[in-house]
Motif scaffolding. Structure first.
Motif, PDB file in Angstrom:
ATOM      1  N   ALA A   9       0.828  -1.204   0.000  1.00 32.46           N
ATOM      2  CA  ALA A   9       0.000   0.000   0.000  1.00 32.46           C
ATOM      3  C   ALA A   9       0.864   1.256   0.000  1.00 32.46           C
ATOM      4  CB  ALA A   9      -0.930  -0.007   1.212  1.00 32.46           C
ATOM      5  N   ALA A  10       2.073   1.166   0.560  1.00 40.24           N
ATOM      6  CA  ALA A  10       2.993   2.313   0.506  1.00 40.24           C
ATOM      7  C   ALA A  10       3.365   2.626  -0.936  1.00 40.24           C
ATOM      8  CB  ALA A  10       4.241   2.022   1.337  1.00 40.24           C
ATOM      9  N   ILE A  11       3.608   1.591  -1.724  1.00 43.08           N
ATOM     10  CA  ILE A  11       3.905   1.808  -3.142  1.00 43.08           C
ATOM     11  C   ILE A  11       2.691   2.410  -3.848  1.00 43.08           C
ATOM     12  CG2 ILE A  11       4.419   0.629  -5.320  1.00 43.08           C
ATOM     13  CD1 ILE A  11       6.161  -1.288  -3.767  1.00 43.08           C
ATOM     14  N   ALA A  12       1.499   1.911  -3.510  1.00 41.86           N
ATOM     15  CA  ALA A  12       0.284   2.479  -4.103  1.00 41.86           C
ATOM     16  C   ALA A  12       0.136   3.954  -3.738  1.00 41.86           C
ATOM     17  CB  ALA A  12      -0.938   1.686  -3.631  1.00 41.86           C
ATOM     18  N   SER A  13       0.471   4.309  -2.503  1.00 34.83           N
ATOM     19  CA  SER A  13       0.403   5.709  -2.082  1.00 34.83           C
ATOM     20  C   SER A  13       1.384   6.564  -2.868  1.00 34.83           C
ATOM     21  CB  SER A  13       0.708   5.817  -0.576  1.00 34.83           C
ATOM     22  OG  SER A  13      -0.275   5.157   0.182  1.00 34.83           O
ATOM     23  N   VAL A  14       2.573   6.019  -3.102  1.00 35.15           N
ATOM     24  CA  VAL A  14       3.567   6.745  -3.895  1.00 35.15           C
ATOM     25  C   VAL A  14       3.040   6.974  -5.306  1.00 35.15           C
ATOM     26  CG1 VAL A  14       5.855   6.576  -4.955  1.00 35.15           C
ATOM     27  CG2 VAL A  14       5.544   5.976  -2.552  1.00 35.15           C
ATOM     28  N   ALA A  71       4.540  16.783   0.423  1.00 36.54           N
ATOM     29  CA  ALA A  71       5.531  16.600   1.490  1.00 36.54           C
ATOM     30  C   ALA A  71       5.003  15.639   2.555  1.00 36.54           C
ATOM     31  CB  ALA A  71       5.894  17.945   2.112  1.00 36.54           C
ATOM     32  N   ILE A  72       3.726  15.788   2.892  1.00 35.62           N
ATOM     33  CA  ILE A  72       3.105  14.881   3.868  1.00 35.62           C
ATOM     34  C   ILE A  72       3.175  13.436   3.371  1.00 35.62           C
ATOM     35  CG2 ILE A  72       0.936  14.242   4.983  1.00 35.62           C
ATOM     36  CD1 ILE A  72       0.184  17.215   4.916  1.00 35.62           C
ATOM     37  N   VAL A  73       2.822  13.251   2.106  1.00 37.21           N
ATOM     38  CA  VAL A  73       2.844  11.899   1.537  1.00 37.21           C
ATOM     39  C   VAL A  73       4.253  11.326   1.545  1.00 37.21           C
ATOM     40  CG1 VAL A  73       2.418  10.530  -0.539  1.00 37.21           C
ATOM     41  CG2 VAL A  73       0.840  12.364   0.097  1.00 37.21           C
ATOM     42  N   LEU A  74       5.223  12.129   1.158  1.00 34.49           N
ATOM     43  CA  LEU A  74       6.604  11.657   1.087  1.00 34.49           C
ATOM     44  C   LEU A  74       7.122  11.254   2.461  1.00 34.49           C
ATOM     45  CD1 LEU A  74       9.190  11.205  -0.522  1.00 34.49           C
ATOM     46  CD2 LEU A  74       9.763  13.618  -0.147  1.00 34.49           C
ATOM     47  N   VAL A  75       6.929  12.105   3.439  1.00 32.40           N
ATOM     48  CA  VAL A  75       7.421  11.801   4.786  1.00 32.40           C
ATOM     49  C   VAL A  75       6.722  10.573   5.360  1.00 32.40           C
ATOM     50  CG1 VAL A  75       7.560  12.648   7.160  1.00 32.40           C
ATOM     51  CG2 VAL A  75       8.100  14.179   5.263  1.00 32.40           C
ATOM     52  N   GLY A  76       5.399  10.513   5.213  1.00 34.08           N
ATOM     53  CA  GLY A  76       4.650   9.372   5.736  1.00 34.08           C
ATOM     54  C   GLY A  76       5.024   8.061   5.081  1.00 34.08           C
ATOM     55  N   THR A  77       5.280   8.092   3.782  1.00 36.57           N
ATOM     56  CA  THR A  77       5.674   6.876   3.066  1.00 36.57           C
ATOM     57  C   THR A  77       7.050   6.407   3.511  1.00 36.57           C
ATOM     58  OG1 THR A  77       4.351   7.548   1.155  1.00 36.57           O
ATOM     59  CG2 THR A  77       6.040   5.862   0.799  1.00 36.57           C
TER      60      THR A  77
END
Length: 505
Positions: free
Chosen positions: A135-140, A169-175
């Protein structure tokens, strides 16, 4: 309950504090979100039923999102909801993957208003990235689609620029946090390096034959076509699944041709999952299903974002592009449901039923080889579990390369360990051995899970077990590898125990 379901539940609920729980995630290969939800739910209800109920509730909400908000025609929404993925793998099987696809669908709903709801969209993608690596890859990938808004230079105001950059930025840090917490330490047996990965081969497979590049274990694939009984009609299931995956991806790619940005992210997603499946570990059906719903989400967003008078025809084109993939996985649902109703997934509940129905066994010590076969039992019974390869009582196996988990074990040493704990506690030991045809094989030499274990027995050791222990019952018929013979070893005479090595706990 299957062992991976109960293992997560045990880790989440048995730790004394939240800090201890987070520390116990080291080496699990998963981020913290699912464990946190299980622990929070258990603290509120004090019921083990939170495990299946939470999984079913998440899947039900995902189904609601598709039925209520997706831009697809009714027939495609029904195929998406009533398929083997959402209807079984992400609902009945209580794992961390269901919450990932639910959050991906929430992101699809929010994506249309991303300029106004950038905080919400970023937070949802962060949560998704902390549910599983897949799911992290899907988020990316969804974040990559979002970042394409940077190309809209002329139409952006300063506030919109800030919103976009903050959200990304939020997405990048969280991933990064999700992948970092999920990364197993180097001593774990399933920690792999990528030097064996052939990038050229992966890129070639996406261009020529993605059905090969995305091939998973047990013929698992994004269309769940491996669940269909191909061999009964004389068709090779591997070949059938390969062709169906190729057709499904080709249909989606053709449908997205008018929307190049979405096509590019779609192809990048296929490549990213191929790298994951080739370089880290092969994709089971639950892993493949996350890619399935990522593709659904990308098509959902593409339809919502498509401008002008051609929006209706584009939506119809994309819906038909999804048809092969979603139709096949819906065909698989009745087959999977019948298998689940006819055959149990694990022998753990039946074994626990035997223990609970036999009063003197309720205090027995449980052991097994492979040792992970006992991980589901704490969901049903309170019996102590001794892990012979770890030389300790525990509720889970630690799959390291030898510092804590002994890689080599003989049947003789296993019997000695059972007698030792029996002598120490003065309780019977129930030893489950889960190797096919173990009773009929006087000698054997088998590898263990993740190349971290090796088990050997000789004719003398086999004869010693049959003479020393009573075969209590054989548990078979489970669709997973959780089948085994259970032997009862009563405590040795105290005089014999005097010279034996005692086990502390």
């Amino acid at each position: 309950m299957w062992r991976d379901e109960v293992r997560a539940f045990s880790i989440a609920t048995r730790a004394a504090t939240w800090t201890e729980m987070l520390g116990n995630l080291r080496g699990e290969g998963h981020p913290a979100l699912w464990y946190a939800l299980l622990r929070l739910s258990f603290e509120i209800t004090h019921s083990k039923l939170v495990l299946p109920i939470l999984s079913l509730s998440i899947a039900a909400f995902a189904a609601y999102l598709i039925l209520r908000y997706s831009p697809f025609p009714l027939w495609l929404r029904l195929l998406s909801v009533f398929g083997s993925l959402l209807g079984y793998e992400f609902s009945v099987v209580a794992r961390n993957y269901g919450i990932g696809i639910m959050l991906i669908l929430v992101a699809s709903v929010l994506f249309k208003s991303r300029d106004r709801h950038y905080w919400q969209l970023g937070a949802v993608l962060v949560l998704a990235a902390n549910s599983s690596v897949h799911a992290a890859i899907a988020s990316v990938m969804i974040g990559l689609l979002w970042s394409a808004d940077l190309l809209k230079v002329a139409s952006r105001r300063e506030a919109e620029w800030k919103a976009l950059l903050v959200g990304l930025a939020i997405v990048l840090v969280g991933t990064v946090i999700g992948i970092w917490t999920a990364k197993p330490s180097i001593e774990m047996a399933y920690s792999v390096a990528l030097q064996h990965l052939g990038i050229g081969q992966v890129i070639s497979s996406i261009l020529v034959d993605p059905g090969v590049g995305l091939k998973g274990v047990f013929v698992a694939n994004i269309a769940a076509s491996g669940e269909l009984p191909w061999s009964r009609i004389g068709i090779d299931p591997v070949l059938a699944s390969r062709l169906i995956v190729d057709l499904s991806l080709l249909a989606v790619a053709f449908a997205l041709l008018p929307a190049r940005r979405y096509l590019a992210v779609f192809l990048t997603s296929i490549l990213a999952f191929e790298v994951l499946f080739h370089g880290v570990y092969p994709g089971a059906i639950r892993h493949q299903g996350i890619l399935t719903f990522l593709i659904l989400a990308l098509c959902w967003i593409a339809i919502r974002d498509h401008p002008g008078a051609t929006a209706g025809s584009f939506a119809k084109r994309v819906s038909y592009g999804l048809l092969p993939m979603m139709f096949m996985q819906s065909l698989a649902l009745p087959i999977v449901a019948r298998r689940h109703l006819m055959h149990r997934e694990s022998s753990s509940k039946a074994f626990a039923g035997l223990i609970l129905s036999t009063p003197y066994l309720r205090d027995a010590i449980l052991m097994s080889e492979p040792d992970y076969l006992m991980e589901p039992l704490p969901y049903y019974v309170q019996n102590p579990i001794y892990m012979p390869r770890q030389h300790e009582y525990d509720y889970r196996v630690y799959f390291d390369l030898g510092s804590r988990h002994s890689p080599d074990l003989t049947l003789g040493a296993l019997i000695n360990a059972a007698d030792s704990v029996g002598c120490t506690e003065r309780k019977p030991v129930l030893l489950a051995v889960g190797y096919p045809n173990f009773l009929s094989k006087s000698a054997g030499d088998v590898p263990g899970a993740f190349h971290a274990a090796h088990f050997v027995w000789s004719p003398e050791e086999h004869a010693r077990l049959t003479a020393r222990a009573r075969l209590l019952r054989s548990f078979d018929g489970a669709t997973t590898d959780e089948n085994y013979e259970v032997f009862e070893l009563l405590p040795l005479n105290p005089a014999v125990c005097t010279g034996a090595t005692q086990v502390s706990h």
